[in-house]
Design a protein around this motif. Structure first.
Motif, mmCIF file in Angstrom:
data_model
loop_
_atom_site.group_PDB
_atom_site.id
_atom_site.type_symbol
_atom_site.label_atom_id
_atom_site.label_comp_id
_atom_site.label_asym_id
_atom_site.label_seq_id
_atom_site.Cartn_x
_atom_site.Cartn_y
_atom_site.Cartn_z
ATOM 1 N N LYS A 156 -47.321 15.863 -15.585
ATOM 2 C CA LYS A 156 -47.290 17.153 -16.272
ATOM 3 C C LYS A 156 -48.674 17.771 -16.178
ATOM 4 N N ASP A 157 -48.763 18.906 -15.493
ATOM 5 C CA ASP A 157 -50.048 19.582 -15.297
ATOM 6 C C ASP A 157 -51.054 18.594 -14.694
ATOM 7 N N ALA A 158 -52.170 18.371 -15.367
ATOM 8 C CA ALA A 158 -53.194 17.490 -14.794
ATOM 9 C C ALA A 158 -53.002 16.025 -15.183
ATOM 10 N N GLU A 159 -52.005 15.733 -16.010
ATOM 11 C CA GLU A 159 -51.804 14.354 -16.485
ATOM 12 C C GLU A 159 -50.767 13.629 -15.636
ATOM 13 N N LYS A 160 -51.137 12.445 -15.175
ATOM 14 C CA LYS A 160 -50.212 11.606 -14.413
ATOM 15 C C LYS A 160 -50.150 10.230 -15.056
ATOM 16 N N VAL A 161 -48.935 9.726 -15.264
ATOM 17 C CA VAL A 161 -48.723 8.387 -15.813
ATOM 18 C C VAL A 161 -47.943 7.576 -14.779
ATOM 19 N N PHE A 162 -48.423 6.379 -14.509
ATOM 20 C CA PHE A 162 -47.809 5.482 -13.521
ATOM 21 C C PHE A 162 -47.325 4.246 -14.264
ATOM 22 N N VAL A 163 -46.011 4.018 -14.241
ATOM 23 C CA VAL A 163 -45.396 2.904 -14.959
ATOM 24 C C VAL A 163 -44.864 1.892 -13.958
ATOM 25 N N LEU A 164 -45.193 0.624 -14.169
ATOM 26 C CA LEU A 164 -44.642 -0.468 -13.365
ATOM 27 C C LEU A 164 -44.140 -1.545 -14.320
ATOM 28 N N SER A 165 -42.886 -1.951 -14.163
ATOM 29 C CA SER A 165 -42.319 -2.969 -15.049
ATOM 30 C C SER A 165 -41.524 -3.969 -14.218
ATOM 31 N N ALA B 210 -37.844 4.011 -22.465
ATOM 32 C CA ALA B 210 -38.585 4.954 -23.301
ATOM 33 C C ALA B 210 -39.380 5.973 -22.503
ATOM 34 N N TYR B 211 -39.770 5.624 -21.270
ATOM 35 C CA TYR B 211 -40.690 6.473 -20.505
ATOM 36 C C TYR B 211 -40.027 7.203 -19.342
ATOM 37 N N LEU B 212 -38.879 6.722 -18.862
ATOM 38 C CA LEU B 212 -38.300 7.290 -17.659
ATOM 39 C C LEU B 212 -37.456 8.517 -18.008
ATOM 40 N N LYS B 213 -38.107 9.651 -18.123
ATOM 41 C CA LYS B 213 -37.456 10.955 -18.329
ATOM 42 C C LYS B 213 -36.417 10.895 -19.440
ATOM 43 N N SER B 214 -36.856 10.445 -20.616
ATOM 44 C CA SER B 214 -35.893 10.202 -21.686
ATOM 45 C C SER B 214 -36.472 10.555 -23.049
ATOM 46 N N VAL B 215 -35.580 10.560 -24.025
ATOM 47 C CA VAL B 215 -35.953 10.479 -25.433
ATOM 48 C C VAL B 215 -35.484 9.114 -25.904
ATOM 49 N N ASN C 109 -47.914 14.140 -22.872
ATOM 50 C CA ASN C 109 -47.022 15.218 -22.441
ATOM 51 C C ASN C 109 -46.342 14.881 -21.120
ATOM 52 N N ALA C 110 -47.017 14.107 -20.290
ATOM 53 C CA ALA C 110 -46.419 13.720 -19.015
ATOM 54 C C ALA C 110 -45.173 12.864 -19.240
ATOM 55 N N VAL C 111 -45.259 11.900 -20.137
ATOM 56 C CA VAL C 111 -44.108 11.051 -20.424
ATOM 57 C C VAL C 111 -42.997 11.862 -21.091
ATOM 58 N N LYS C 112 -43.364 12.746 -21.994
ATOM 59 C CA LYS C 112 -42.365 13.489 -22.768
ATOM 60 C C LYS C 112 -41.672 14.581 -21.960
ATOM 61 N N THR C 113 -42.431 15.273 -21.120
ATOM 62 C CA THR C 113 -41.834 16.436 -20.450
ATOM 63 C C THR C 113 -42.150 16.509 -18.965
ATOM 64 N N GLY C 114 -42.756 15.459 -18.416
ATOM 65 C CA GLY C 114 -43.219 15.524 -17.037
ATOM 66 C C GLY C 114 -42.137 15.376 -15.987
ATOM 67 N N GLU C 115 -42.554 15.544 -14.736
ATOM 68 C CA GLU C 115 -41.664 15.403 -13.587
ATOM 69 C C GLU C 115 -41.654 13.950 -13.125
ATOM 70 N N PHE C 116 -40.462 13.418 -12.910
ATOM 71 C CA PHE C 116 -40.278 12.018 -12.538
ATOM 72 C C PHE C 116 -40.257 11.862 -11.020
ATOM 73 N N THR C 117 -40.938 10.809 -10.541
ATOM 74 C CA THR C 117 -40.814 10.383 -9.148
ATOM 75 C C THR C 117 -40.712 8.861 -9.132
ATOM 76 N N GLY C 118 -39.725 8.325 -8.419
ATOM 77 C CA GLY C 118 -39.491 6.885 -8.408
ATOM 78 C C GLY C 118 -40.155 6.174 -7.248
ATOM 79 N N TYR C 119 -40.691 4.979 -7.524
ATOM 80 C CA TYR C 119 -41.327 4.138 -6.508
ATOM 81 C C TYR C 119 -40.874 2.684 -6.671
ATOM 82 N N SER C 120 -39.634 2.466 -7.076
ATOM 83 C CA SER C 120 -39.163 1.135 -7.441
ATOM 84 C C SER C 120 -38.906 0.248 -6.224
#
Length: 460
Positions: free
Chosen positions: A405-414, A331-336, A383-394
């Protein structure tokens, strides 16, 4: 020069009439035989904002009808979805006496509602009620082939591909014996197909299409169809989803393609023990040669095909916890994201879409439903999840990435394993974050320990 006052008056009236007639309304294109039913959907989601909910009409309610879908619109809305995708609503071709109802993808009549599901009026009402709840409705469209008892077979044999002996063939390279392959070299057939698609936009006020088996259909057809369809609703866009993986689909006008490779990679992580890093590799593969950063791929952990043939998310992705950990990534990795009816309640039975297999909604896992709602709710605000730039750290065990996206950063770890793991954190991501779901402050140091199938969604 002498003026004729009467002629001038008539001329001015005619100009006013033309101006009114050409106003920006939804009256339809000038050459259409149809008039627009219903009003424009003012809350149509932007393509990046979509959360798609797939409805298998036969399974969605005990009755297996459009009215049965309408009765649960509130539950779909509360989940956080804003696009309802209905599997094919059309009459199904004749099937052998097998006790089953036949594939909904074997279309007998492109301009009719399957009487088992209800009537055109039922569909119109469903769309109207969905719009009132700020949800769009898109239909499944089967352009590549028809059933063998579709009227086109007898009325227009040349609209189908034929072998050397003049026999209509099934789709090449498949075992789809219940359908006949259409001939996209035939101009009349293509016009009839676009007319049939237009019929539903006009007569049911639907908001787009999910186009089945899109890859084999020629690019020129999709370009022509989408261009014409987008002219119908002058005050509203429509969403177009290709069930295909060709990058060319974006050039044809589609808003989305299908994440086949991504889903297959998720399976391999769980079945074959592939490292979680292969997920970000798959992401790169699916977006290769795509130079429009606005484009998104629809990703899922279930749909009607994989649910029936391979299993539910619970079967495929490590039960309740594992399936949720996997959905967060999808749902979050550069997707709809797309959800298949029933997965949000942890429904553990496969749905045979060739027959009636009603979902028992009374078995809902309330805690699982709450997690789905939480995951989707944050996506809808970010907006970061919906349209932001992806960078992988897996790592091998953890799918980890940022969306910025702009000033918003989301960090996902699963953590996609059943073991407790320690994940190393790059120096650029150390510091103080907030839990995206609770708002609690989280300090991230050199590493993070994640419990089996634990996921963390952090924001700055």
């Amino acid at each position: 020069m002498k003026f004729n006052i009467k002629l001038v008056y008539i001329f001015l009236l005619s100009i006013a009439f033309i101006s009114c007639s050409s106003s920006d309304d939804d009256s339809g294109t000038p050459d259409s035989p149809y008039t627009q039913y219903g009003a424009s959907f003012e809350k149509m989601p932007k393509k990046e904002d979509a959360v798609i909910y797939q409805v298998n009409i036969r399974a969605f309610s005990q009755a297996g009808t459009l009215k049965g879908v309408q009765d649960r619109l509130t539950q779909i809305q509360e989940l956080g979805a804003n696009v309802i995708y209905l599997m094919p609503i059309y009459p199904v071709g004749k099937v052998k006496a097998s006790g089953e109802l036949g594939s909904p993808y074997s279309v007998k009549d492109y301009k009719a509602v399957n009487p088992d599901f209800g009537t055109l009026q039922d569909l119109q009402t469903l769309v109207e009620e969905a719009h009132k709840k700020n949800m769009a409705v898109i239909l499944d469209w089967v352009a590549n082939h028809t059933s063998w008892d579709n009227a086109w077979i007898t009325d227009h044999k040349n609209w189908y591909q034929q072998d050397a002996n003049g026999n209509i063939i099934i789709p090449p390279g498949t075992n789809y014996n219940d359908v006949a392959q259409l001939n996209f070299n035939n101009t009349e057939m293509k016009s009839a197909m676009i007319d049939a698609m237009s019929y539903w936009v006009y007569n049911a006020n639907i908001d787009g299409f999910r186009c089945d088996y899109a890859d084999p259909v020629p690019q020129t057809f999709w370009s022509e169809a989408i261009t014409k369809l987008r002219k119908i609703k002058k005050n509203q866009t429509i969403l177009m989803l290709a069930e295909g993986s060709k990058v060319n689909h974006f050039a044809e006008g589609f808003d989305y393609t299908f994440g086949f490779n991504f889903f297959s990679t998720l399976e391999q992580v769980f079945k074959d023990g592939k490292p979680a890093t292969t997920i970000q590799d798959s992401n790169a593969t699916e977006y290769a040669n795509n130079y429009n950063t606005e484009n998104r791929i629809v990703r899922y952990t279930s749909n009607h095909d994989v649910n029936l043939s391979e299993g539910t998310p619970l079967e495929l992705f490590g039960g309740k916890k594992g399936s949720l950990a996997t959905f967060v990534v999808a749902a979050y990795l550069k997707s709809v994201p797309m959800i298949y009816n029933g997965q949000e309640i942890g429904y553990d039975k496969r749905l045979n879409y060739f027959a009636k297999t009603p979902i028992d909604w009374s078995t809902a896992d309330a805690s699982m439903l709450a997690e789905y709602k939480k995951i989707i709710a944050f996506r809808n605000t970010s907006n970061a999840v919906k349209t932001g730039e992806f960078t992988g750290y897996s790592s091998d065990a953890v799918s980890a990435f940022t969306m910025v996206k702009d000033a918003e950063k989301v960090f996902v770890l699963s953590n996609l394993t059943s073991s407790t793991v320690k994940h190393l954190i790059p120096s650029t991501l150390k510091g103080t974050w907030k839990d995206a779901f609770t708002g609690t402050s989280v300090t991230v140091g050199a590493d993070l320990t994640l419990q089996p199938f634990q996921y963390l969604v952090l924001k700055n």
